[in-house]
Design a protein around this motif. Structure first.
Motif: not given
Length: 155
Positions: A65-70, A85-96
């Motif tokens: 979910t939140q605070n994944y920044k690559g 992987e290098y997940p990035i959280s979507n700021k709108k949905t909160g899902i990475a």
């Protein structure tokens, strides 16, 4: 006399610093159990389970979910590496990202940036279809694991 007092103070400060480092190195992630939030529609729930091929009882869905920044995240179990992987959280949905895990064996999540690990025990995963994993920057262990049987809206 002054040298003795200074020596004792120095020794005590070194010992207390060493103790705090050990406590943080072995810090466990925070865990919570929640089903009291808005749930996704049945159609969205079934679509996700089919997409991840997780309809059977021996699978759970792990949702980052939140605070994944690559930063690199590695998810594995004793059989194989499931995700690297290098997940990035979507700021709108909160899902990475979301993946399927085998809930009959423990799953390890490793954050390469903080060098910390969280273990999702099979005992808990068997009881819950959805497991949310949020990062908490600055915490001793950056992971917050939320076990649930309710799928939050992903979009």
């Amino acid at each position: 006399m002054k040298k003795t007092i200074l020596l004792l103070i120095t020794i005590l400060s070194v010992i207390s610093c060493d103790t705090s480092k050990k406590a943080t190195a072995n810090a466990k992630p925070q865990v919570q159990y929640k089903d009291d939030f808005k749930s996704a529609s049945e159609k969205e729930r079934l679509a996700l389970l089919k997409k991840l091929n997780a309809t059977e009882a021996n699978y759970s869905v792990l949702i980052l979910t939140q605070n994944y920044k690559g930063e690199q995240v590695i998810i594995s179990n004793e059989k194989k590496t499931l995700y690297k992987e290098y997940p990035i959280s979507n700021k709108k949905t909160g899902i990475a990202d979301q993946i399927r895990i085998d809930n009959t064996i423990d799953t390890k999540v490793y954050d390469n940036l903080t060098k910390k690990e969280a273990v999702i025990s099979s005992k808990e995963a068997k009881k819950h279809k959805y497991i949310y994993l949020m990062k908490q920057p600055g915490a001793d262990n950056p992971f917050l694991i939320t076990y649930s049987n309710t799928l939050r809206p992903l979009e």
